[in-house]
Write a protein that holds these residues in place. Structure first.
Motif, PDB file in Angstrom:
ATOM      1  N   HIS A 101     -10.804 -15.854  -1.092  1.00  0.00           N
ATOM      2  CA  HIS A 101     -11.308 -14.719  -0.325  1.00  0.00           C
ATOM      3  C   HIS A 101     -10.160 -13.771   0.013  1.00  0.00           C
ATOM      4  N   ARG A 102     -10.186 -12.606  -0.628  1.00  0.00           N
ATOM      5  CA  ARG A 102      -9.078 -11.668  -0.584  1.00  0.00           C
ATOM      6  C   ARG A 102      -9.441 -10.410   0.193  1.00  0.00           C
ATOM      7  N   ALA A 103      -8.411  -9.778   0.696  1.00  0.00           N
ATOM      8  CA  ALA A 103      -8.594  -8.507   1.397  1.00  0.00           C
ATOM      9  C   ALA A 103      -8.858  -7.387   0.390  1.00  0.00           C
ATOM     10  N   GLU A 104      -9.756  -6.486   0.758  1.00  0.00           N
ATOM     11  CA  GLU A 104      -9.968  -5.294  -0.069  1.00  0.00           C
ATOM     12  C   GLU A 104      -8.846  -4.296   0.127  1.00  0.00           C
ATOM     13  N   SER A 105      -8.299  -4.249   1.320  1.00  0.00           N
ATOM     14  CA  SER A 105      -7.180  -3.386   1.658  1.00  0.00           C
ATOM     15  C   SER A 105      -6.497  -3.957   2.904  1.00  0.00           C
ATOM     16  N   PRO A 106      -5.260  -3.591   3.150  1.00  0.00           N
ATOM     17  CA  PRO A 106      -4.407  -2.708   2.364  1.00  0.00           C
ATOM     18  C   PRO A 106      -3.934  -3.359   1.065  1.00  0.00           C
ATOM     19  N   GLU A 107      -3.503  -2.544   0.140  1.00  0.00           N
ATOM     20  CA  GLU A 107      -3.108  -3.028  -1.178  1.00  0.00           C
ATOM     21  C   GLU A 107      -1.959  -4.030  -1.089  1.00  0.00           C
ATOM     22  N   ALA A 108      -1.019  -3.798  -0.160  1.00  0.00           N
ATOM     23  CA  ALA A 108       0.140  -4.684  -0.056  1.00  0.00           C
ATOM     24  C   ALA A 108      -0.284  -6.097   0.349  1.00  0.00           C
TER      25      ALA A 108
END
Length: 237
Positions: A101-108
């Motif tokens: 389960h990953r963040a959509e943002s921020p890109e970093a």
């Protein structure tokens, strides 16, 4: 009125091999679990660790200073009688594993997650034949049934002592893959703990550290490191 405390009654804590495994003897009396079951331990290393904890007790017996004894009691009294249920509960973590389960943002942040977590998903696919898919956002992703079944088999085949250790490795990190990576020697426990904390550490970098949350995290890290130690004690000849 003060509460009653158990007192030291023995002179020597020793270990001996016998029927059922290794035993800890307080003078000539074998240690039993809180449920009065025989404390049959799987390895001499674990028996010696338990004996050292009993030997270190002074006047009052302090269970908080006896983590290996507590984990052994849990394995015998709690995990062994419901082994399949515990295994199923831990295997179910794969359905919503933290690493998927990953963040959509921020890109970093998303990039940091991918760099830390993708190699472990690849490792699980290679070692266990269990590919899990990552997703971004709040919606879950349906994991392959074959992968879930293979991971369930891996967990179910773990004996009660190591399952007790794996329980804490998985529940504290929120990831079956991380728990398996530590128990199978793919990661050192401190590294795995850091990978489980990518989101929290990112928030600390942005907003600063909360003292109460940091203290809670430190306690969990101590428990995580102990779980790794208990796994190793259960695995040593």
């Amino acid at each position: 009125m003060t509460g009653w405390k158990a007192k030291r009654f023995w002179k020597d804590a020793t270990v001996a091999e016998g029927p059922g495994g290794w035993h800890v003897l307080l003078d000539s009396r074998p240690v039993r679990t809180p449920a009065k079951a025989p404390m049959d331990l799987p390895t001499e290393a674990m028996a010696r660790a338990v004996a050292e904890e009993w030997a270190a007790q002074e006047v009052d017996i302090d269970p908080r200073a006896m983590p290996v004894t507590r984990s052994a009691n849990s394995a015998i009294d709690r995990v062994h009688p419901q082994h399949d249920e515990v295994a199923a509960m831990l295997a179910a973590y794969a359905e919503t594993d933290l690493l998927c389960h990953r963040a959509e943002s921020p890109e970093a942040l998303a990039r940091r997650q991918a760099e830390g977590w993708d190699p472990l998903l690849d490792w699980a696919a290679e070692v266990f034949g269990a590919r899990l898919w990552a997703t971004a956002g709040i919606l879950p992703v349906a994991q392959p049934e074959a992968s879930l079944a293979r991971l369930h088999d891996v967990v179910r085949q773990t004996d009660a002592f190591r399952l007790a250790a794996l329980h804490d490795l998985v529940t504290l990190s929120g990831s079956l893959v991380l728990g398996l990576a530590v128990s199978h020697g793919r990661l050192e426990p401190a590294e795995a703990w850091g990978l489980s904390r990518i989101d929290e550490d990112w928030q600390i970098e942005q907003w600063g550290e909360d003292e109460e949350a940091s203290e809670a995290a430190a306690r969990k890290l101590e428990q995580f490191l102990h779980a790794d130690r208990f796994w190793k004690l259960a695995s040593q000849g």
